[in-house]
Enzyme design. Structure first.
Site, PDB file in Angstrom:
ATOM      1  N   GLU A   1      33.422  43.595  46.883  1.00 29.58           N
ATOM      2  CA  GLU A   1      32.659  42.685  46.579  1.00 29.58           C
ATOM      3  C   GLU A   1      31.580  42.717  47.536  1.00 29.58           C
ATOM      4  O   GLU A   1      31.730  43.045  48.689  1.00 29.58           O
ATOM      5  CB  GLU A   1      33.056  41.221  46.320  1.00 29.58           C
ATOM      6  CG  GLU A   1      34.131  41.307  45.209  1.00 29.58           C
ATOM      7  CD  GLU A   1      34.768  39.995  45.011  1.00 29.58           C
ATOM      8  OE1 GLU A   1      35.285  39.851  44.022  1.00 29.58           O
ATOM      9  OE2 GLU A   1      34.675  38.940  45.759  1.00 29.58           O
TER      10      GLU A   1
ATOM     11  N   CYS B   1      33.942  48.296  41.614  1.00 26.90           N
ATOM     12  CA  CYS B   1      35.461  48.290  40.980  1.00 26.90           C
ATOM     13  C   CYS B   1      36.229  49.164  41.818  1.00 26.90           C
ATOM     14  O   CYS B   1      35.795  50.182  42.343  1.00 26.90           O
ATOM     15  CB  CYS B   1      35.307  48.490  39.864  1.00 26.90           C
ATOM     16  SG  CYS B   1      34.499  47.324  38.802  1.00 26.90           S
TER      17      CYS B   1
ATOM     18  N   CYS C   1      33.494  51.276  34.309  1.00 30.10           N
ATOM     19  CA  CYS C   1      34.647  52.237  34.993  1.00 30.10           C
ATOM     20  C   CYS C   1      34.962  53.257  33.813  1.00 30.10           C
ATOM     21  O   CYS C   1      35.325  54.281  33.970  1.00 30.10           O
ATOM     22  CB  CYS C   1      35.695  51.208  35.334  1.00 30.10           C
ATOM     23  SG  CYS C   1      35.441  50.332  36.923  1.00 30.10           S
TER      24      CYS C   1
ATOM     25  N   CYS D   1      36.841  47.707  33.463  1.00 29.24           N
ATOM     26  CA  CYS D   1      35.371  47.417  32.795  1.00 29.24           C
ATOM     27  C   CYS D   1      34.878  48.276  31.929  1.00 29.24           C
ATOM     28  O   CYS D   1      35.220  49.559  32.231  1.00 29.24           O
ATOM     29  CB  CYS D   1      34.444  46.708  34.020  1.00 29.24           C
ATOM     30  SG  CYS D   1      33.635  47.897  35.052  1.00 29.24           S
TER      31      CYS D   1
ATOM     32  N   ASN E   1      38.948  47.226  44.932  1.00 31.82           N
ATOM     33  CA  ASN E   1      37.496  46.484  44.634  1.00 31.82           C
ATOM     34  C   ASN E   1      36.698  45.990  45.897  1.00 31.82           C
ATOM     35  O   ASN E   1      37.470  45.452  46.853  1.00 31.82           O
ATOM     36  CB  ASN E   1      37.469  45.416  43.590  1.00 31.82           C
ATOM     37  CG  ASN E   1      38.473  44.121  44.036  1.00 31.82           C
ATOM     38  OD1 ASN E   1      39.564  44.343  44.582  1.00 31.82           O
ATOM     39  ND2 ASN E   1      37.952  43.129  43.489  1.00 31.82           N
TER      40      ASN E   1
ATOM     41  N   GLU F   1      38.397  51.380  40.372  1.00 29.56           N
ATOM     42  CA  GLU F   1      38.743  52.715  39.713  1.00 29.56           C
ATOM     43  C   GLU F   1      37.416  53.581  40.079  1.00 29.56           C
ATOM     44  O   GLU F   1      37.654  54.610  40.571  1.00 29.56           O
ATOM     45  CB  GLU F   1      38.610  52.429  38.288  1.00 29.56           C
ATOM     46  CG  GLU F   1      39.686  51.487  37.659  1.00 29.56           C
ATOM     47  CD  GLU F   1      39.326  49.913  37.630  1.00 29.56           C
ATOM     48  OE1 GLU F   1      38.836  49.536  38.553  1.00 29.56           O
ATOM     49  OE2 GLU F   1      39.580  49.396  36.625  1.00 29.56           O
TER      50      GLU F   1
END
Length: 159
Positions: free
Chosen positions: A60, A69, A111, A108, A58, A71
């Site tokens: 940010e 993210c 994703c 999420c 991830n 993934e």
């Protein structure tokens, strides 16, 4: 009634060597996480049918939600570098200040949608491993994670 098919493991002894390797690569990807705001690191590893493993973490950003993210980082890289190679499996793991989370984290919604898109591109289901320190959840088809999924608008029935 909605039923989700999955297998739960409490250690890696029941997994095949390639599955263990994929999970270890996802754990190693945690080191690349840029998460100064949430302090919640996520690592992902994607195994392609050609044997290549792509990892992501991830990322940010202070201009939330500009981050991405783990993934999707791994999936987009795999799609860009190996556009015609189907995915065999994806593993995801998360950690916080205490280490790897005891319970597995689930991808999420964004994703999940991207994961399903890549499955639809190859027209072949792939396995997802959600890894926690206390257990591993294995799901053999992305559709299990997103049963009422969005599909290509051009393929929807027109009235």
């Amino acid at each position: 009634m909605l039923t989700i098919d999955y297998t739960e493991f409490h250690d890696t002894n029941q997994l095949k060597d390639w599955e263990k390797d994929l999970i270890e690569q996802a754990k190693a990807a945690l080191a690349g996480s840029y998460s100064p705001y949430s302090h919640f690191r996520v690592g992902a590893a994607v195994l392609l049918d050609n044997g290549v493993i792509i990892t992501g973490s991830n990322q940010e950003n202070g201009a939330y939600p500009s981050g991405l993210c783990a993934e999707r980082v791994a999936l987009f890289y795999a799609g860009a570098q190996y556009p015609n190679v189907p995915i065999k499996a994806l593993a995801v793991v998360a950690s916080n200040e205490k280490g790897i989370t005891v319970s597995p984290v689930s991808p999420c919604g964004a994703c999940r949608q991207v994961m399903l898109e890549y499955q639809m591109i190859s027209n072949k289901p792939y396995t997802i491993y959600m890894v926690g320190a206390g257990k591993i959840i294995k799901i053999d088809d992305v559709k299990q994670l997103l049963p009422f999924s969005f599909t290509n608008v051009s393929e929807m029935d027109q009235e």
